[in-house]
Design a protein around this motif. Structure first.
Motif, PDB file in Angstrom:
ATOM      1  N   LYS A  84       0.700  -1.380   0.212  1.00  0.00           N
ATOM      2  CA  LYS A  84      -0.151  -0.033  -0.081  1.00  0.00           C
ATOM      3  C   LYS A  84       1.022   1.365  -0.091  1.00  0.00           C
ATOM      4  CE  LYS A  84      -1.815   1.331   3.970  1.00  0.00           C
ATOM      5  NZ  LYS A  84      -2.652   1.185   5.050  1.00  0.00           N
ATOM      6  N   GLU A  85       2.048   1.264   0.699  1.00  0.00           N
ATOM      7  CA  GLU A  85       2.827   2.397   0.931  1.00  0.00           C
ATOM      8  C   GLU A  85       3.225   3.000  -0.365  1.00  0.00           C
ATOM      9  OE1 GLU A  85       2.905   4.541   3.760  1.00  0.00           O
ATOM     10  OE2 GLU A  85       1.742   2.843   4.633  1.00  0.00           O
ATOM     11  N   THR A  86       3.682   1.816  -1.348  1.00  0.00           N
ATOM     12  CA  THR A  86       4.331   2.326  -2.566  1.00  0.00           C
ATOM     13  C   THR A  86       3.217   2.709  -3.575  1.00  0.00           C
ATOM     14  OG1 THR A  86       6.156   0.707  -1.999  1.00  0.00           O
ATOM     15  CG2 THR A  86       5.653   1.143  -4.406  1.00  0.00           C
ATOM     16  N   ALA A  87       2.072   1.953  -3.657  1.00  0.00           N
ATOM     17  CA  ALA A  87       1.007   2.224  -4.317  1.00  0.00           C
ATOM     18  C   ALA A  87       0.417   3.697  -4.341  1.00  0.00           C
ATOM     19  CB  ALA A  87      -0.135   1.219  -4.308  1.00  0.00           C
ATOM     20  N   LYS A  88       0.460   4.163  -3.081  1.00  0.00           N
ATOM     21  CA  LYS A  88      -0.404   5.505  -2.742  1.00  0.00           C
ATOM     22  C   LYS A  88       0.753   6.559  -3.262  1.00  0.00           C
ATOM     23  CE  LYS A  88       0.664   6.391   1.985  1.00  0.00           C
ATOM     24  NZ  LYS A  88      -0.018   6.342   3.483  1.00  0.00           N
ATOM     25  N   GLU A  89       1.936   6.237  -3.354  1.00  0.00           N
ATOM     26  CA  GLU A  89       2.993   7.236  -3.757  1.00  0.00           C
ATOM     27  C   GLU A  89       3.341   7.209  -5.177  1.00  0.00           C
ATOM     28  OE1 GLU A  89       3.855   9.605  -1.519  1.00  0.00           O
ATOM     29  OE2 GLU A  89       2.934   8.903   0.228  1.00  0.00           O
ATOM     30  N   CYS A  90       2.337   6.833  -5.980  1.00  0.00           N
ATOM     31  CA  CYS A  90       2.603   6.877  -7.432  1.00  0.00           C
ATOM     32  C   CYS A  90       1.951   7.850  -7.996  1.00  0.00           C
ATOM     33  CB  CYS A  90       2.423   5.156  -7.806  1.00  0.00           C
ATOM     34  SG  CYS A  90       3.383   3.946  -7.461  1.00  0.00           S
ATOM     35  N   MET A  91       2.568   8.411  -9.131  1.00  0.00           N
ATOM     36  CA  MET A  91       2.029   9.277 -10.091  1.00  0.00           C
ATOM     37  C   MET A  91       1.769   8.609 -11.504  1.00  0.00           C
ATOM     38  SD  MET A  91       4.171  12.440  -8.916  1.00  0.00           S
ATOM     39  CE  MET A  91       5.484  11.510  -9.009  1.00  0.00           C
ATOM     40  N   GLU A  92       0.458   8.913 -11.968  1.00  0.00           N
ATOM     41  CA  GLU A  92       0.285   8.414 -13.255  1.00  0.00           C
ATOM     42  C   GLU A  92       1.062   9.141 -14.495  1.00  0.00           C
ATOM     43  OE1 GLU A  92      -3.461   7.067 -16.270  1.00  0.00           O
ATOM     44  OE2 GLU A  92      -3.762   8.399 -14.535  1.00  0.00           O
ATOM     45  N   ILE A  93       1.458   8.184 -15.479  1.00  0.00           N
ATOM     46  CA  ILE A  93       2.253   8.760 -16.572  1.00  0.00           C
ATOM     47  C   ILE A  93       1.151   8.550 -17.762  1.00  0.00           C
ATOM     48  CG2 ILE A  93       4.255   8.355 -18.036  1.00  0.00           C
ATOM     49  CD1 ILE A  93       5.873   7.275 -15.746  1.00  0.00           C
ATOM     50  N   SER A  94       1.255   9.633 -18.688  1.00  0.00           N
ATOM     51  CA  SER A  94       0.492   9.617 -19.962  1.00  0.00           C
ATOM     52  C   SER A  94       1.085  10.454 -20.960  1.00  0.00           C
ATOM     53  CB  SER A  94      -0.884   9.703 -19.608  1.00  0.00           C
ATOM     54  OG  SER A  94      -1.740   9.764 -20.849  1.00  0.00           O
ATOM     55  N   TYR A  95       1.802   9.750 -21.913  1.00  0.00           N
ATOM     56  CA  TYR A  95       2.350  10.723 -22.920  1.00  0.00           C
ATOM     57  C   TYR A  95       2.178  10.230 -24.261  1.00  0.00           C
ATOM     58  CZ  TYR A  95       6.198  12.900 -25.747  1.00  0.00           C
ATOM     59  OH  TYR A  95       6.736  13.699 -26.599  1.00  0.00           O
ATOM     60  N   GLU A  96       1.914  11.079 -25.070  1.00  0.00           N
ATOM     61  CA  GLU A  96       1.877  10.320 -26.656  1.00  0.00           C
ATOM     62  C   GLU A  96       2.257  11.317 -27.681  1.00  0.00           C
ATOM     63  OE1 GLU A  96      -1.705   7.728 -29.280  1.00  0.00           O
ATOM     64  OE2 GLU A  96      -2.159   8.808 -27.518  1.00  0.00           O
ATOM     65  N   ASP A  97       3.019  10.785 -28.888  1.00  0.00           N
ATOM     66  CA  ASP A  97       3.209  11.816 -30.009  1.00  0.00           C
ATOM     67  C   ASP A  97       3.050  10.809 -31.174  1.00  0.00           C
ATOM     68  OD1 ASP A  97       5.534  10.269 -30.118  1.00  0.00           O
ATOM     69  OD2 ASP A  97       6.736  11.513 -29.408  1.00  0.00           O
ATOM     70  N   GLU A  98       3.709  11.417 -32.278  1.00  0.00           N
ATOM     71  CA  GLU A  98       3.147  10.863 -33.629  1.00  0.00           C
ATOM     72  C   GLU A  98       3.643   9.354 -33.713  1.00  0.00           C
ATOM     73  OE1 GLU A  98       4.869  13.545 -33.049  1.00  0.00           O
ATOM     74  OE2 GLU A  98       3.740  15.102 -33.851  1.00  0.00           O
ATOM     75  N   THR A  99       4.704   9.088 -32.860  1.00  0.00           N
ATOM     76  CA  THR A  99       5.487   7.558 -33.106  1.00  0.00           C
ATOM     77  C   THR A  99       5.334   6.691 -31.967  1.00  0.00           C
ATOM     78  OG1 THR A  99       7.589   8.666 -32.585  1.00  0.00           O
ATOM     79  CG2 THR A  99       6.905   8.543 -34.869  1.00  0.00           C
ATOM     80  N   ILE A 100       5.203   7.395 -30.821  1.00  0.00           N
ATOM     81  CA  ILE A 100       5.458   6.704 -29.336  1.00  0.00           C
ATOM     82  C   ILE A 100       4.240   7.049 -28.605  1.00  0.00           C
ATOM     83  CG2 ILE A 100       6.868   8.307 -28.484  1.00  0.00           C
ATOM     84  CD1 ILE A 100       8.337   6.048 -27.129  1.00  0.00           C
ATOM     85  N   LYS A 101       4.095   5.930 -27.342  1.00  0.00           N
ATOM     86  CA  LYS A 101       2.811   6.276 -26.601  1.00  0.00           C
ATOM     87  C   LYS A 101       3.451   5.561 -25.271  1.00  0.00           C
ATOM     88  CE  LYS A 101      -1.834   5.239 -24.969  1.00  0.00           C
ATOM     89  NZ  LYS A 101      -3.190   4.365 -25.300  1.00  0.00           N
ATOM     90  N   ILE A 102       3.469   6.441 -24.422  1.00  0.00           N
ATOM     91  CA  ILE A 102       4.293   5.818 -22.803  1.00  0.00           C
ATOM     92  C   ILE A 102       3.114   6.248 -21.651  1.00  0.00           C
ATOM     93  CG2 ILE A 102       5.974   6.470 -21.440  1.00  0.00           C
ATOM     94  CD1 ILE A 102       7.703   7.592 -23.718  1.00  0.00           C
ATOM     95  N   THR A 103       2.897   5.134 -21.279  1.00  0.00           N
ATOM     96  CA  THR A 103       2.005   5.271 -19.974  1.00  0.00           C
ATOM     97  C   THR A 103       2.593   4.476 -18.805  1.00  0.00           C
ATOM     98  OG1 THR A 103       0.955   3.057 -20.580  1.00  0.00           O
ATOM     99  CG2 THR A 103      -0.277   5.314 -21.305  1.00  0.00           C
TER     100      THR A 103
END
Length: 730
Positions: free
Chosen positions: A215-234
């Protein structure tokens, strides 16, 4: 006759197994990846003895056709690709067709599989690459692989396997990595009949992180969301609070394949550069979706190394994806205070304005003497005496007492009862002692005393404890009234008579008495000094000016200004103390009033259980608490306000990074880290007694000039340098 021959198939498979099958974890990885390619939604892995003697992988995938069961164990047989051009756009996890042949050549393999459209399945048994049995059986839809006696026919490979617990840790780690990359699949790992990993398979990455890291690790996580023409990062990036001392908590996936890549790791480090301290690495789970034509995964048989056609674009995209996640939320750290112990006093806020803190010059020349004579006060007790007197001189506590300080303020007398008594100590004493009298003085002093005691006497009663409590009497050199009387009868009547004739106790008198006894004080201090050159005693000879920025101690020694970094100095002191105790096999443990519960991964649990003796010797005493957690009962850190959990995890990460190759240098480095965690921190105000304690201990060290990491603990600025700065000297 020529010397070159073509090797037989079994020999070729064993050579290939040297690259594909390194240890039991490699077998688990290959079999689980096949299960994923088969469209499984539920995968179970069971191992015994770290996977050396037994591995079982069960899935509910599409199964293997009856006609393919035997040919599947031929070298370079695969259902994933058909021609060379398919290598340019690989979407499956497996494709080389080497894994099953390599595994079967160095173990005994049993396979049972049934496709959904078949009413029965097929069973095949192969040992050392030789088919032993093949027949029809009844079985559920899916595939079951059982691998026994790994490396039974290659003793050299078997010899270099690690302990069972270590190999089980490697299996746990690879299953965790694959589970993070496939949150839509439920994974279960059973080791020696104990379930150590179980993920929900609900296609929620955060839930998978929770099940694996807590739980301690999960609650300290921030979501990543990025996308451009050739790549998508989550994915999810951890806050700096959960950074660790190595990269073991960084999981990178390319098209759902777990990989290791220096370009991506460098981009992550660059994004976290201003957020983390040196030698700290972020927790991160990163999904990268990229056109298969832009990446080559056919670099190594383990398929964990890849090459990108546009490395700079990958670096830039990963950097911006992680950096945007960090900037999306405030990085002001939230401090979670532990439940505080029961308050002994509960006061409402006073309506009076409190004066601001003013750092005053600390007087180090003042000496104290008992009864204005040859006795010397203990500095600590005198300071405590004055503090207690100032705190209580306006408080008159009685039964059901209230304190009038602008508002009624209740005192919890059930915990501590402070009694102010206004009555004579004895019939021969006609007046109270500063308004305070110890109830037990009559018991201690059976004979009359000619002169009144000139210092306040306090009594502390703990009413929560039924048995008698020792009374605290603060007076010169901790001498009881009976001792004072005996001293009088032993020839000190003249000194007491002098006190009676001149009872005035002001600053001048104290200073005069200090001057009278200065030679005795210096002689006692010299006894504590090491037999070194005179310059080494600068810490005791210098005059304390004070503390600046609540971090640096200022001393004046002749025409030199000496500046001491309190954290670096105390870190050196703590290290030398720990090293001496460790060398003598003395206990470093400090038992915690409130034991700490710490969540760990299965691999960490296996490691600390295996290295329990070393951790106990370092002062960490713990017990298993179930569900991949431990309860920490003792630490080598005397201050419980220090981050106990962070200190323990730092030591575990450090020892794991050394690969269990311990020697004296490694153990000293562990003590470095413990000393750093337990030392006085910067921005902490120290009183005179604490500063003197640091200086005395620093003076006793062989090397007080640097901390264990090599940073200076003390610098010196001469008067000449000051005069140059102010242009007094041109």
């Amino acid at each position: 006759m020529g010397k070159i021959v073509i090797l037989d198939e079994n020999t070729s498979n064993q050579i290939a197994a040297g690259e594909v099958v390194e240890r039991p974890a490699s077998v688990v990885k290959e079999l689980v990846e096949n299960s994923i390619d088969a469209g499984s939604t539920n995968i179970s892995v069971e191992i015994s003895n770290g996977g050396i003697s037994f591995i079982k992988v069960v899935d509910n995938g599409s199964g293997i056709e009856e006609d393919d069961m035997e040919i599947a164990f031929e070298r370079h047989s695969t259902s994933k690709i058909r021609k060379a051009s398919d290598l340019e756009a690989i979407t499956s996890l497996g494709f080389r067709g080497e894994a099953l042949a390599s595994i079967a050549s160095v173990s005994t393999v049993e396979v049972t599989s049934r496709p959904a459209h078949r009413e029965y399945g097929r069973y095949v048994k192969i040992q050392g690459g030789t088919l032993l049995e093949s027949n029809q059986v009844g079985c559920p839809v899916g595939t079951t692989f059982i691998v026994r006696e790994l490396f039974y026919n290659t003793p050299a490979r078997f010899k270099f396997l690690k302990k069972d617990s270590t190999e089980a840790g490697y299996v746990s780690d690879i299953v965790s990595r694959i589970a993070l990359g496939n949150p839509d699949i439920s994974f279960r790992l059973i080791s020696n009949r104990n379930t150590v990993i179980h993920t929900p398979g609900n296609n929620d990455l955060l839930s998978t992180i929770y099940s694996l890291y807590g739980k301690e690790t999960a609650k300290e996580c921030m979501e990543i969301s990025y996308e451009d023409e050739t790549i998508k990062i989550t994915g999810y990036a951890g806050k700096p609070e959960i950074a660790r001392a190595n990269r073991n908590y960084q999981s990178i996936y390319l098209n759902r394949r777990y990989i290791k890549n220096k370009i991506i790791s460098s981009a992550i480090d660059e994004a976290y550069k201003t957020y983390l301290m040196k030698s700290k690495f972020a927790f991160i789970v990163l999904y990268i979706e990229l056109n298969p034509l832009l990446v080559d995964v056919n670099v190594h048989p383990t398929k964990m190394e890849v090459r990108f056609s546009r490395e700079q674009d990958i670096f830039r995209a990963v950097y911006h994806a992680v950096n945007n996640a960090l900037l999306s939320k405030t990085q002001i750290r939230n401090v979670s205070l532990a439940d505080s112990p029961k308050n002994y006093f509960k006061f409402e806020r006073s309506s009076k304005n409190e004066p601001g803190y003013v750092q005053q010059k600390m007087d180090t020349d003042r000496k104290f003497s008992g009864y204005n004579s040859g006795y010397s006060y203990d500095n600590f007790k005198i300071e405590k005496n004055h503090m207690l007197k100032e705190a209580w001189e306006s408080i008159d506590v009685k039964d059901g007492a209230k304190v009038d300080n602008g508002k009624d303020e209740e005192i919890n007398k059930s915990d501590i009862d402070r009694v102010k008594i206004n009555k004579p100590i004895d019939n021969s004493i006609n007046k109270p002692v500063n308004g305070f009298v110890n109830e037990q003085v009559n018991e201690l002093v059976k004979e009359p005393v000619d002169e009144p005691v000139s210092k306040p006497i306090y009594e502390t009663i703990n009413k929560q404890i039924d048995e008698p409590v020792n009374k605290l009497i603060i007076k010169p050199e901790d001498i009881s009234g009976k001792d004072c009387y005996d001293s009088c009868k032993s020839g000190y009547e003249n000194k007491l008579t002098d006190i009676g004739n001149n009872p005035k106790d002001n600053r001048d008198d104290v200073d005069n008495n200090a001057d009278m006894n200065s030679e005795e004080v210096k002689a006692s201090e010299n006894d504590k000094r090491p037999k070194k050159d005179a310059e080494r005693n600068v810490f005791l000879d210098a005059r304390i000016i004070g503390q600046v920025f609540s971090t640096y101690i200022l001393l004046q020694n002749g025409e030199d200004l000496i500046v001491i970094d309190q954290h670096a100095a105390h870190e050196r002191i703590r290290f030398e103390e720990l090293k001496e105790k460790y060398a003598k096999n003395e206990s470093l443990s400090q038992y915690l009033l409130a034991p700490a519960v710490i969540e760990l991964t299965n691999q960490e649990i296996s490691f600390i259980e295996e290295e329990k003796e070393l951790l106990n010797k370092l002062g960490f005493i713990f017990e298993s608490f179930g569900n991949n957690s431990i309860i920490l009962r003792s630490v080598p850190i005397p201050d419980e306000n220090v981050g106990i959990k962070e200190a323990f995890l730092a030591i575990v990460d450090f020892l794991m990074s050394k690969g269990k190759k311990y020697d004296r240098i490694i153990e000293e480095e562990a003590l470095y880290k413990i000393a750093c965690k337990s030392a006085v921190k910067a921005n902490k105000k120290l009183d005179q007694i604490e500063i003197k304690g640091i200086l005395e201990k620093l003076n006793m060290l062989e090397n007080p000039y640097t901390c264990p990491h090599g940073r200076p603990t003390v610098i010196k600025i001469t008067k000449h340098e000051f005069e140059k700065m102010f242009k007094r000297i041109v």
